[in-house]
Write a protein that holds these residues in place. Structure first.
Motif, mmCIF file in Angstrom:
data_model
loop_
_atom_site.group_PDB
_atom_site.id
_atom_site.type_symbol
_atom_site.label_atom_id
_atom_site.label_comp_id
_atom_site.label_asym_id
_atom_site.label_seq_id
_atom_site.Cartn_x
_atom_site.Cartn_y
_atom_site.Cartn_z
ATOM 1 N N PHE A 15 0.858 -1.176 0.042
ATOM 2 C CA PHE A 15 -0.165 0.087 0.039
ATOM 3 C C PHE A 15 0.787 1.306 0.065
ATOM 4 N N SER A 16 1.883 1.104 0.465
ATOM 5 C CA SER A 16 2.747 2.509 0.603
ATOM 6 C C SER A 16 3.397 2.683 -0.682
ATOM 7 N N LEU A 17 3.295 1.892 -1.730
ATOM 8 C CA LEU A 17 3.877 2.237 -3.095
ATOM 9 C C LEU A 17 2.555 2.502 -3.840
ATOM 10 N N LEU A 18 1.410 2.625 -3.637
ATOM 11 C CA LEU A 18 0.525 2.657 -4.507
ATOM 12 C C LEU A 18 0.374 4.234 -4.895
ATOM 13 N N PHE A 19 0.721 4.929 -3.893
ATOM 14 C CA PHE A 19 0.891 6.517 -4.330
ATOM 15 C C PHE A 19 1.662 6.776 -5.623
ATOM 16 N N LEU A 20 2.731 6.082 -6.015
ATOM 17 C CA LEU A 20 3.653 6.168 -7.084
ATOM 18 C C LEU A 20 3.100 5.443 -8.248
ATOM 19 N N PHE A 21 2.992 4.224 -8.228
ATOM 20 C CA PHE A 21 2.672 3.355 -9.025
ATOM 21 C C PHE A 21 1.301 2.622 -8.759
ATOM 22 N N GLY A 22 0.393 2.531 -9.945
ATOM 23 C CA GLY A 22 -0.822 1.823 -9.570
ATOM 24 C C GLY A 22 -0.687 0.435 -9.730
ATOM 25 N N PHE A 23 0.446 -0.118 -8.846
ATOM 26 C CA PHE A 23 0.570 -1.433 -9.052
ATOM 27 C C PHE A 23 1.150 -2.080 -7.536
ATOM 28 N N PRO A 24 0.832 -3.246 -7.219
ATOM 29 C CA PRO A 24 1.303 -3.800 -5.781
ATOM 30 C C PRO A 24 2.681 -4.169 -6.143
ATOM 31 N N VAL A 25 3.985 -3.110 -5.910
ATOM 32 C CA VAL A 25 5.104 -3.557 -5.918
ATOM 33 C C VAL A 25 5.937 -3.033 -5.034
ATOM 34 N N SER A 26 7.064 -3.193 -4.502
ATOM 35 C CA SER A 26 8.085 -2.812 -3.477
ATOM 36 C C SER A 26 9.131 -2.136 -4.101
ATOM 37 N N TYR A 27 9.404 -0.727 -3.637
ATOM 38 C CA TYR A 27 10.449 0.085 -4.089
ATOM 39 C C TYR A 27 11.330 0.272 -2.702
ATOM 40 N N GLY A 28 12.535 0.718 -3.140
ATOM 41 C CA GLY A 28 13.483 0.967 -1.809
ATOM 42 C C GLY A 28 13.010 2.085 -1.370
ATOM 43 N N GLN A 29 13.408 2.466 0.052
ATOM 44 C CA GLN A 29 13.022 3.519 0.662
ATOM 45 C C GLN A 29 13.797 4.876 0.138
ATOM 46 N N ASP A 30 14.867 4.807 -0.678
ATOM 47 C CA ASP A 30 15.254 6.149 -1.174
ATOM 48 C C ASP A 30 14.759 6.431 -2.456
ATOM 49 N N PHE A 31 13.693 5.961 -2.816
ATOM 50 C CA PHE A 31 13.327 6.321 -4.238
ATOM 51 C C PHE A 31 12.421 7.532 -3.915
ATOM 52 N N ASN A 32 12.827 8.582 -5.022
ATOM 53 C CA ASN A 32 11.902 9.623 -5.257
ATOM 54 C C ASN A 32 10.617 9.702 -5.954
ATOM 55 N N LYS A 33 9.560 9.980 -4.916
ATOM 56 C CA LYS A 33 8.284 9.849 -5.582
ATOM 57 C C LYS A 33 7.955 10.648 -6.693
ATOM 58 N N GLU A 34 8.635 11.829 -6.854
ATOM 59 C CA GLU A 34 8.234 12.735 -7.791
ATOM 60 C C GLU A 34 9.060 12.532 -9.037
ATOM 61 N N LEU A 36 11.577 9.949 -11.592
ATOM 62 C CA LEU A 36 12.440 8.675 -11.662
ATOM 63 C C LEU A 36 13.721 9.014 -12.507
ATOM 64 N N SER A 37 14.769 8.871 -11.716
ATOM 65 C CA SER A 37 16.100 9.270 -12.562
ATOM 66 C C SER A 37 16.514 8.265 -13.461
ATOM 67 N N TYR A 38 17.363 8.455 -14.390
ATOM 68 C CA TYR A 38 17.665 7.472 -15.581
ATOM 69 C C TYR A 38 18.674 6.532 -14.668
ATOM 70 N N SER A 39 19.400 6.844 -13.621
ATOM 71 C CA SER A 39 20.299 5.752 -13.273
ATOM 72 C C SER A 39 19.641 4.792 -12.621
ATOM 73 N N GLU A 40 18.680 5.180 -11.843
ATOM 74 C CA GLU A 40 17.638 4.411 -11.163
ATOM 75 C C GLU A 40 16.799 3.575 -11.978
ATOM 76 N N PHE A 41 16.295 4.301 -13.019
ATOM 77 C CA PHE A 41 15.565 3.353 -13.992
ATOM 78 C C PHE A 41 16.414 2.054 -14.501
ATOM 79 N N LEU A 42 17.692 2.232 -14.963
ATOM 80 C CA LEU A 42 18.602 1.560 -15.488
ATOM 81 C C LEU A 42 18.813 0.283 -14.416
ATOM 82 N N GLY A 43 18.807 0.735 -12.970
ATOM 83 C CA GLY A 43 19.142 -0.197 -11.936
ATOM 84 C C GLY A 43 17.969 -1.157 -11.996
#
Length: 472
Positions: A15-34, A36-43
């Motif tokens: 539920f903590s990630l539904l604000f960013l994505f409309g899908f039930p998945v988990s991101y790291g705590q350091d993800f910027n919700k506003e 999506l950087s290119y390096s993070e995307f490649l990661g």
């Protein structure tokens, strides 16, 4: 109780990630919700995308193949038992058992136990009542002494690990390049949509201002038509820009996975704003970091050189086939109870020798193996030259795009200055809506060119990243 706590933790993460994505998945705590950087995307692509995981299977397949090859040197137990009994008569009962240990240089150690009983059997198979034990060695003194098929399979299996790692990199870099294209297209579409929305706002405010001037009698009525046309053109641009952005986001979603779940970006997530400053560091495409003269670690060249090493093993195997087959075996035999007293006269000895007269098949196979090695050597030289030229050409393109970027940036500044001057003249009654719209259209076109050149710069760096083929 422990299972319940784990379930609650998982639900909270979802539920903590539904604000960013409309899908039930988990991101790291350091993800910027506003953003999506290119390096993070490649990661995320490197870690979670199915095709990258599929590329990693190359290593696992090679490890399994090496295990199969090493199986040729596994010790082996063999038991052969046959018995015939007819109308109360035991014709024969034959037991032949052995334990074999293959070793590296064509040597095989063998221990055995034979037991024979019955009324009718080959006399040479006769054994003492307690059976007959043996311990001996078989040695290949011709073919198979220095290299044989089992040895070749193990050596090729080890080389296959190296080849698979190179192939993994080539497959992974292809996925990362396409993912980069998707990210850059998303960023380009996002910037264009933002540009159209911003200038739609300017055109709408200008339209409202013109209508007020007309009401006050300070402007001709035709100016409202001119301003209204601009607003409607901007509305079309906005609609088209939003459509391109929606499609670009969906295309980007093909490469965005978290764990084993595909993810679709929410509308509030935006691409990295200062990508032009971080791109070359992320992709390691800076001219100072690329050594064109040293390409020995390039996966494509490593793959070809590894294939050549595998062909060299095959050539040695073919050359070994020119030797005669000469296998010598010695086995000490004894009754089980007599091992304490060694008697060298009790033994079995065998010699197996053969050689073709003309060796045409063997010599022809060796020539073919040599031709294959020469062929791949030519391919390596050509690939090395092509890689050097591709890298240099791509570096030249990147340098040109950097210069184009400076030119377009200055051009945009000049168009901004022209538009600001025209708006001041209009406020003094010395200009017209037509001229303001013309200046603004030129500025919008220049900004679109600026976005396009930036995007070409990003793609050009991604192409260099693909040529260098270093996804790790």
């Amino acid at each position: 109780m422990k299972r319940t706590k784990n379930r609650l933790k998982n639900v909270a993460r979802l539920f903590s990630l539904l604000f960013l994505f409309g899908f039930p998945v988990s991101y790291g705590q350091d993800f910027n919700k506003e953003e999506l950087s290119y390096s993070e995307f490649l990661g995320y692509v490197k870690k979670y995308h199915p095709l990258v995981k599929q590329a990693n299977l190359e290593i696992s397949n090679a490890q399994a193949a090496l295990m199969v090859a090493r199986g040729g040197f596994d010790p082996k137990i063999e038991v052969d038992y046959s018995k015939k009994e007819f109308k109360g008569t035991e014709y024969y009962s034959l037991l032949n058992s052995s334990f074999k240990i293959p070793t590296w240089y064509g040597i095989e150690i063998k221990a055995g136990f034979d037991d024979t009983d019955g009324q009718y059997y080959n006399p040479q198979n006769k054994t003492p009542e307690a059976g007959l034990t043996s311990l001996g060695i078989n040695v290949a003194l011709g073919q198979g002494m220095f290299i044989n098929q089992r040895m070749a399979d193990v050596r090729e299996g080890k080389l296959q690990l190296k080849l698979s790692d190179a192939q993994r990199k080539l497959k992974a870099i292809e996925v990362l390049y396409k993912a980069s294209e998707a990210y850059f297209e998303w960023r380009k579409s996002y910037n264009e949509a933002e540009l159209y929305n911003r200038y739609l706002g300017f055109a709408s405010k200008r339209f409202e201002g013109v209508k007020k001037l007309i009401e006050l009698g300070d402007a001709p009525a035709i100016d409202s038509v001119e301003a209204g046309i601009t607003v409607r053109n901007r509305q079309l641009n906005v609609e088209n820009g939003n459509l391109k952005l929606a499609k670009a986001k969906l295309y980007l979603s093909n490469y965005l996975w978290i764990e084993n779940v595909p993810v679709e970006l929410e509308d509030n997530v935006k691409p990295e704003e200062n990508l032009i400053q971080t791109l070359e560091t992320t992709l390691k495409t800076d001219a100072m970091m690329v050594n064109v003269e040293s390409l020995d670690s390039h996966p494509k060249l490593q793959a070809l050189e590894t294939k050549m090493d595998m062909l060299e093993i095959n050539r040695k195997l073919k050359a070994n086939s020119l030797l005669p087959k000469l296998n010598v075996g010695y086995n000490y035999i004894s009754e089980p109870s007599y091992w304490s007293s060694f008697n060298a006269d009790d033994y079995k000895f065998n010699v197996d020798f053969s050689i073709p007269i003309f060796l045409r098949k063997e010599r022809g196979s060796l020539k073919l193996a040599k031709f294959k090695i020469q062929d791949i050597q030519f391919d390596i030289e050509q690939q090395r030259l092509e890689l050097k030229n591709k890298i240099k050409a791509q570096q030249t393109e990147i340098s040109s795009l950097k210069r184009q970027k400076k030119v377009i940036d200055n051009l945009v500044k000049d168009y901004v200055t022209m538009l600001n001057s025209e708006e001041k003249l209009f406020s003094f009654g010395e200009s017209s809506i037509f001229l303001i719209n013309s200046r603004e259209n030129n500025l919008v076109s220049a900004k679109l060119s600026q976005i396009s050149i930036e995007n070409q710069f990003y793609i050009s760096n991604a192409e260099l990243y693909k040529i260098l083929a270093n996804p790790d």
